[in-house]
Scaffold this active site. Sequence first.
Site, PDB file in Angstrom:
ATOM      1  N   PHE A 212      46.972  85.157 120.318  1.00  0.00           N
ATOM      2  CA  PHE A 212      45.547  85.269 120.010  1.00  0.00           C
ATOM      3  C   PHE A 212      44.890  83.925 119.755  1.00  0.00           C
ATOM      4  CE2 PHE A 212      44.312  84.390 115.643  1.00  0.00           C
ATOM      5  CZ  PHE A 212      45.529  84.243 115.005  1.00  0.00           C
ATOM      6  N   LYS A 213      45.673  82.900 119.417  1.00  0.00           N
ATOM      7  CA  LYS A 213      45.074  81.601 119.108  1.00  0.00           C
ATOM      8  C   LYS A 213      44.299  81.025 120.295  1.00  0.00           C
ATOM      9  CE  LYS A 213      48.141  80.569 115.296  1.00  0.00           C
ATOM     10  NZ  LYS A 213      49.016  81.769 115.328  1.00  0.00           N
ATOM     11  N   ASP A 214      44.633  81.474 121.516  1.00  0.00           N
ATOM     12  CA  ASP A 214      43.881  81.015 122.691  1.00  0.00           C
ATOM     13  C   ASP A 214      42.401  81.398 122.614  1.00  0.00           C
ATOM     14  OD1 ASP A 214      46.074  79.882 124.052  1.00  0.00           O
ATOM     15  OD2 ASP A 214      46.621  81.804 124.953  1.00  0.00           O
TER      16      ASP A 214
END
Length: 466
Positions: free
Chosen positions: A111-113
């Site tokens: 999810f950090k993308d």
Amino acid sequence: MKYVSTRGQAPELDFSGVLLAGLAEDGGLYMPKSWPRFSKAELRALAGLPYPELAAKVIAPFVDDCIPFQDLQAMCRRAYAGFGHAATVPLVQLAPGLFALELFHGPTLAFKDLALQLAGHLFEYVLEKSGEMVRIVGATSGDTGSAAIEAMAGRKNIEITILHPEGRTSEVQRRQMTTVTANNVLNIAVKGNFDDCQDLVKAMFGDAPFRKEMGLSAVNSINWARIAGQIPYYVASALALGAPDRDVAVCVPTGNFGNVLAAWVAKQMGVPIGRFIVASNRNDILTRFLNANDMSIHAVEESFSPSMDIGVSSNFERLLYAFVGSDAALTANIMADFRVSGKMAVPEPAWQAVRREFTGFTLDDPGTLAEIARTYRDCGYLADPHTAVGLAAARECAPVGLQVIVAATAHPAKFPDAIEKAVGFRPALPPRLADLYERQEVFTRAPNDLAHIEGLVRAFAHRNDA
Ligand SMILES: *Cc1c(COP(=O)(O)O)cnc(C)c1O
């Protein structure tokens, strides 16, 4: 929009300022001075928009006049163009009232993308305007480093150096960092563990002359821009399930508290979220806090969900500040005392108020494997170990009558060993990453030595000098 430090002793900044500053000068975290709010009619108008368009509209009030809307919109489109799913963040139903919000279709499968891909464009844009150059330095045990490298690779006026502990990240995680070929990326494999890497980065930031000479910057999870980039998917998914006319619950596998904080911000903006479920692995500081107001530091233990192996959740300071009535002096005192004592003295009324909205849940490793197996058996869905902690939390803690959105934070192929233990086979990487194991790796090995590492960063900075 102006931003203030949770500790009250740093200058107020605008969005560009907090983007470049990261942490406030007084050690606090930047918070918007007020919450932008959408009316029900405005929320309904967002429902069903393509994700990049919705994201631009949700983030716009935080950026305010730092970036014209057309430019922000163009950056959102570019940031999410490379995602491996046409819906960017698809919502998948797993059981009655239970939904997985898939946040892992970006380049590094976590999810950090969502926040970092946009942050890469924002950094480049703001630096281009000011004519500055930054050198981002960070340490990683896996996910953050690869997402930061993918986000900053090839961006103008930016260089990025990531330290990883040699031989201690998974092969997928290492290759996601070391196979990026852009010439503004330096990967250093340090002989040591993750804490050594983190200490080296802290020491570089603490070396004032070096910091200034190199123009060091960070993109860690306390940067407000990262929170901002995580709000839109909670807005989009809640709208898809009937908000603003129906309440939802949100369940987030949590480490540094950044992702769940973004969901709480969505609520401040008008999205009716009736409950936040904070899911943790055996590193259960948040569960102990929510159950018994025991926010005390224990040693970090390894688990099958390594991105949640934390001792302290750094973004919790933002929630604390909000729940003590934006009292910066009190927040600063509580944090100073926490640093010394290792136990955070959250005032009883604030703790009670947090508990009215947040529920904590903890799952151990055997429970995580059991949840992966159960979800696969019941609906043919393969959840990664982090997501599995969230799914179990949602099954256990969901309030009656509310549909629950579980943040699916990583692709199962990132954690093949745990998946194999649970279901007996190793999941395949998505097609766009299928050749990851054949790609050429580039990295520099280094001893756990500050002067040596600083020398590498400096030499890299001057690599093109005549
Ligand atoms: C970073 C990460 C988390 C934890 O997110 P926080 O914002 O730190 O709470 C959970 N799952 C995965 C897969 C991650 O990479």
